[in-house]
Write an enzyme that holds these catalytic residues in place. Structure first.
Site: not given
Ligand code: BG6
Length: 485
Positions: A191, A384
């Site tokens: 990101e 992700e």
């Molecule tokens: C993404 C990141 O922005 O979202 C991760 O690459 C992060 O590191 C994921 O964990 C989910 O966000 P969160 O705050 O729910 O863990």
């Protein structure tokens, strides 16, 4: 879905899970590791004077000196450092084809500017990559996932300092040289857009230490683009069988109405959001960026050859995180705000949202794949995606049908994008395939995993692992290559 023959993923499709070093490993002072910027955050950033992603200088200094690691969840993770064999065994039981994970820069170079790499850190990741391969799991490695060595933030001012280009190149070349035989798929920065939105986490910039945060962020981002491009060039020339990609947050947005003002704002924001990937795919800065620099006086200082480097080190594939979508309107309505990962926008009345206010939009994933392929014409990788929510553990398992629904609906859209729209999607790695410390809030109770980890927000628990209902469901999805979706 009503298809005579069920749609399936191809044999080479990289389906599996995803996580980052700083959210799972723990052992922040073992094996020679140094602290990183993410190690400075307490639960919910509690008791400190910033927001979830920003700390004032005095708090960074205090955190750097604080040895009470239990107060900082990302220093503890879920103890993957000691339990990785068991965890990989569980991923293998689910039939993972891929695991996207990151290397902790400060495990390889504890301060970031050390003369020699830390042999123990190098050995740690080699064991993991070999174990993954023995289990038929392809490692997809992110070189930098929000965990800049803290020393580089404190002593250099983070990525706003030109020296970081050289230091990152050394780090990245070291790990490419060390693992090119076992890791074939690499992602440079997680990101990368975070540098503009959350500059301490994305680039180690401490906002109260710079005169103009926006200008410092652009300077840092320029350095990251140059560094990433140089590393890609090096890899392409030295190890031609590797593929390297960029990674950004997919901030999918829709205009609230067809009112031209709403559509214009939507167009502007969409172009701004796409800019970081544009640079890494096309090898040049788009108009929307150079215009902003001119308009706001935030143009970064460039060295001769920088733009040539950016042009020469473009990516082989585009990866992204996708969690939610937002609505854009020319008129802000504070009562109607919703969040999506790093950004906030307006609510969409057609979508449900998670307890953390992220709007759930499976069709938006297909939309995003179509939009990005039309723009980039490169293979796409969903690095992700997942549902961060509260789970109820009954002592043995979690009946997480809501997670199954979420993943099913998103994977169906990936299948439709592949088969009905002809989009080359390389893979899908579900975020937080095992419960891990949340990136934004450092909570444990915001869980994404197919595997429950017995640990609460305060770090209490046995750390034992328990398959959730979704564990068996995901196993069957992979075994059927998506046919049961
Ligand atoms: C993404 C990141 O922005 O979202 C991760 O690459 C992060 O590191 C994921 O964990 C989910 O966000 P969160 O705050 O729910 O863990």
């Amino acid at each position: 879905m009503s298809h005579a023959v069920p749609l399936t993923f191809s044999q080479g499709f990289l389906i599996g899970g995803s996580f980052a070093a700083n959210q799972v490993e723990g052992a922040c002072r073992e094996g020679g590791r140094g602290l990183s910027v993410w190690d400075c955050f307490r639960l919910n950033n509690r008791g400190q004077g910033g927001d979830a992603f920003t700390l004032p200088y005095r708090d960074v200094l205090a955190a750097a000196a604080d040895k009470n690691d239990a107060d900082y969840p990302k220093r503890c993770g879920i103890d993957f450092y000691h339990r990785w064999r068991e965890d990989i065994g569980l991923f293998a039981q689910m039939g993972f084809c891929a695991l996207r994970l990151s290397i902790s820069w400060s495990r390889i170079f504890p301060h970031g500017d050390d003369a020699e790499p830390n042999a123990e850190g190098l050995a740690f990741y080699r064991s993991i990559f070999e174990c993954l391969r023995e289990n038929g799991i392809e490692p997809v490695v992110t070189i930098s996932h929000f965990d800049l060595p803290l020393h580089l933030a404190l002593e250099y001012g983070g990525w706003a300092n030109r020296d970081l280009v050289r230091l990152f190149e050394y780090y990245a070349r070291t790990i490419l040289d060390a693992y090119h035989d076992v890791v074939k798929t690499w992602i440079t920065f997680n990101e990368i857009d975070a540098t503009l939105h959350i500059p301490f986490v994305g680039a180690g910039i401490i906002p109260d230490q710079v005169a103009n945060v926006k200008a410092a962020s652009w300077q840092a981002l320029h350095h990251q683009f140059v560094a990433a491009a140089r590393v890609i060039r090096y890899a392409h020339m030295t190890y031609p069988d590797l593929r390297l990609g960029c990674m950004a947050t997919k901030n999918l947005k829709y205009p609230k109405t067809c009112k031209p003002e709403d559509c214009l704002k939507f167009l502007r924001e969409t172009e701004e959001d796409a800019a970081v990937t544009d640079v890494q795919v096309f090898g040049r800065y788009p108009h929307v960026v150079t215009w902003e620099w001119q308009h706001e006086g935030t143009a970064p200082v460039m060295e001769p050859g920088d733009l040539d480097d950016i042009a020469a080190g473009t990516v082989d594939f585009v990866s992204f995180s996708y969690y939610a979508s937002l609505v854009v309107s020319a008129q802000k309505d504070p009562a109607e705000m919703a969040s999506a990962n790093l950004l906030v926008g307006q609510k969409n009345p057609y979508l449900d949202q998670t307890p953390w206010g992220w709007q759930i939009d499976p069709v938006g994933l297909r939309y995003s794949l179509n939009e990005m392929y039309a723009r980039y014409n490169l293979p796409l990788f969903v690095a992700e995606n997942g549902l961060g929510t509260l789970d109820e553990f009954d002592g043995h398992t979690v009946e997480d049908d809501y997670r199954i629904d979420y993943v099913r609906s998103h994977l169906r859209q990936v299948l439709l994008a592949i088969h009905e729209d002809g989009i080359p999607v390389m893979g899908y790695t579900h975020w937080g395939c095992i419960d891990c410390v949340a990136g934004s809030t450092s909570q444990m109770k915001k869980r994404y995993g197919f595997i429950y980890v017995d640990q609460d927000d305060e770090g209490r628990g046995t750390l034992d692992r328990f398959p959730k209902k979704s564990f068996y469901w995901y196993r069957d999805v992979i075994a059927s290559r998506g046919a049961i979706l």
